[in-house]
Scaffold this motif. Structure first.
Motif, mmCIF file in Angstrom:
data_model
loop_
_atom_site.group_PDB
_atom_site.id
_atom_site.type_symbol
_atom_site.label_atom_id
_atom_site.label_comp_id
_atom_site.label_asym_id
_atom_site.label_seq_id
_atom_site.Cartn_x
_atom_site.Cartn_y
_atom_site.Cartn_z
ATOM 1 N N TYR A 37 0.834 -1.206 0.000
ATOM 2 C CA TYR A 37 0.000 0.000 0.000
ATOM 3 C C TYR A 37 0.867 1.254 0.000
ATOM 4 O O TYR A 37 0.611 2.200 -0.757
ATOM 5 C CB TYR A 37 -0.921 -0.008 1.222
ATOM 6 C CG TYR A 37 -1.652 1.288 1.439
ATOM 7 C CD1 TYR A 37 -2.590 1.743 0.517
ATOM 8 C CD2 TYR A 37 -1.403 2.076 2.573
ATOM 9 C CE1 TYR A 37 -3.261 2.947 0.713
ATOM 10 C CE2 TYR A 37 -2.079 3.269 2.773
ATOM 11 C CZ TYR A 37 -3.003 3.698 1.838
ATOM 12 O OH TYR A 37 -3.658 4.892 2.030
ATOM 13 N N VAL A 38 1.905 1.264 0.812
ATOM 14 C CA VAL A 38 2.810 2.416 0.884
ATOM 15 C C VAL A 38 3.449 2.676 -0.473
ATOM 16 O O VAL A 38 3.523 3.830 -0.941
ATOM 17 C CB VAL A 38 3.892 2.186 1.962
ATOM 18 C CG1 VAL A 38 5.002 3.229 1.839
ATOM 19 C CG2 VAL A 38 3.272 2.249 3.358
ATOM 20 N N GLN A 39 3.924 1.634 -1.133
ATOM 21 C CA GLN A 39 4.551 1.794 -2.446
ATOM 22 C C GLN A 39 3.550 2.329 -3.462
ATOM 23 O O GLN A 39 3.894 3.160 -4.317
ATOM 24 C CB GLN A 39 5.129 0.454 -2.921
ATOM 25 C CG GLN A 39 6.314 -0.044 -2.103
ATOM 26 C CD GLN A 39 7.498 0.919 -2.150
ATOM 27 O OE1 GLN A 39 7.696 1.652 -3.118
ATOM 28 N NE2 GLN A 39 8.289 0.928 -1.084
ATOM 29 N N LYS A 72 1.509 5.488 -7.774
ATOM 30 C CA LYS A 72 0.201 5.808 -8.357
ATOM 31 C C LYS A 72 -0.570 6.815 -7.521
ATOM 32 O O LYS A 72 -1.327 7.635 -8.052
ATOM 33 C CB LYS A 72 -0.625 4.524 -8.514
ATOM 34 C CG LYS A 72 -0.086 3.551 -9.533
ATOM 35 C CD LYS A 72 -1.068 2.417 -9.800
ATOM 36 C CE LYS A 72 -1.277 1.538 -8.579
ATOM 37 N NZ LYS A 72 -2.195 0.401 -8.867
ATOM 38 N N GLY A 73 -0.389 6.753 -6.187
ATOM 39 C CA GLY A 73 -1.141 7.641 -5.311
ATOM 40 C C GLY A 73 -0.666 9.078 -5.322
ATOM 41 O O GLY A 73 -1.386 9.979 -4.876
ATOM 42 N N GLY A 117 -6.102 7.176 0.429
ATOM 43 C CA GLY A 117 -5.700 6.200 -0.576
ATOM 44 C C GLY A 117 -5.165 6.777 -1.863
ATOM 45 O O GLY A 117 -5.249 6.146 -2.914
ATOM 46 N N GLY A 118 -4.612 7.993 -1.797
ATOM 47 C CA GLY A 118 -4.012 8.588 -2.989
ATOM 48 C C GLY A 118 -5.017 9.292 -3.878
ATOM 49 O O GLY A 118 -6.191 9.444 -3.537
ATOM 50 N N CYS A 126 -5.328 3.720 -4.531
ATOM 51 C CA CYS A 126 -4.697 2.647 -3.748
ATOM 52 C C CYS A 126 -5.671 1.962 -2.792
ATOM 53 O O CYS A 126 -5.243 1.233 -1.885
ATOM 54 C CB CYS A 126 -3.500 3.205 -2.966
ATOM 55 S SG CYS A 126 -2.188 3.854 -4.031
ATOM 56 N N GLY A 127 -6.961 2.199 -3.002
ATOM 57 C CA GLY A 127 -7.968 1.570 -2.158
ATOM 58 C C GLY A 127 -7.881 0.051 -2.105
ATOM 59 O O GLY A 127 -7.977 -0.540 -1.026
#
Length: 235
Positions: free
Chosen positions: A100-102, A107-108, A142-143, A148-149
């Motif tokens: 998720y962090v990446q 993308k986020g 989530g960006g 990034c959901g």
């Protein structure tokens, strides 16, 4: 993150968003979690009973028309299935949070999004620090456009099992501390069907206190040790 767990209807999908006994979804994550199972927490951020320090609402499990089990039993079944499948555990949770962090960093569009703690939980103090007060809150949600959901929900589903009673007691102590430190309308958490519903803002859609005010921040700092690991940002 948690799941805190967020805005605060945003990512700390930190209300309780699942019917299983383990998940701690962060209030800050609610806005990006579009699945119905993640939705009820926004409306249930607290019971509004800021003056009460005791009293737990309980919703008993009831059989369905066809005799099948309901929320709590289904949650137990899901937990057992995940144990059998080897999909739980701190390592899997940490790895999913790193994914998720990446995603958030690429993308986020939040290139400075911080690593999770060693426990796997997101570091909300650092996330708050990088959040643009004039932005759209993508750091918390989530960006960009919640891109990034899916990664966030996968990480939330891998959160290790928690003791709901201990979580409730921790959030109750935190709510009392917040009121003792000047945030008089800070609502208590509640229990429903064996799941914790965080307190804090009684109505997230119509905030009654300013989370950015010096007084609120001072209270948060004074009471931060009342919350167990993984609960920061849930209320």
């Amino acid at each position: 993150m948690s799941t805190h767990s967020g805005t605060d209807t945003g990512t700390r999908t930190r209300t309780r968003t699942r019917t299983t006994p383990r998940g701690t979804a962060r209030l800050r994550m609610l806005a990006l979690a579009a699945a119905p199972v993640l939705a009820f927490a926004v409306a249930c951020g607290g019971d509004g009973g800021g003056a009460k320090d005791e009293g737990v609402a309980s919703v008993p499990d009831t059989p369905t028309a066809d005799g099948s089990s309901t929320a709590k039993e289904d949650g137990k079944k899901e937990k057992e299935e995940k144990k059998d499948g080897g999909t739980t555990g701190k390592s899997a949770f940490f790895d999913a949070q790193m994914t998720y962090v990446q995603c958030m960093r690429t993308k986020g569009g939040v290139k400075d999004f911080p690593d999770p703690r060693l426990s796997g939980y997101l570091d909300w103090a650092k996330i708050d620090a990088i959040t643009d007060p004039n932005g759209s809150g993508e750091e918390q949600k989530g960006g960009k456009n919640g891109v990034c959901g899916p990664e966030l929900r996968k990480a939330a589903n891998l959160e290790p099992e928690r003791d709901e009673q201990k979580d409730y007691e921790s959030m109750l102590a935190h709510a009392k501390c917040m009121r003792d430190n000047g945030v008089s309308k800070f609502a208590n958490p509640t229990m429903s069907g064996g799941n914790v519903i965080p307190g804090g803002e009684a109505n997230p859609t119509d905030p009654t206190f300013d989370r950015d005010s010096p007084a609120y921040k001072e209270a948060r700092e004074a009471c931060k040790d009342k919350l167990l690991e993984g609960l920061d940002g849930m209320q």
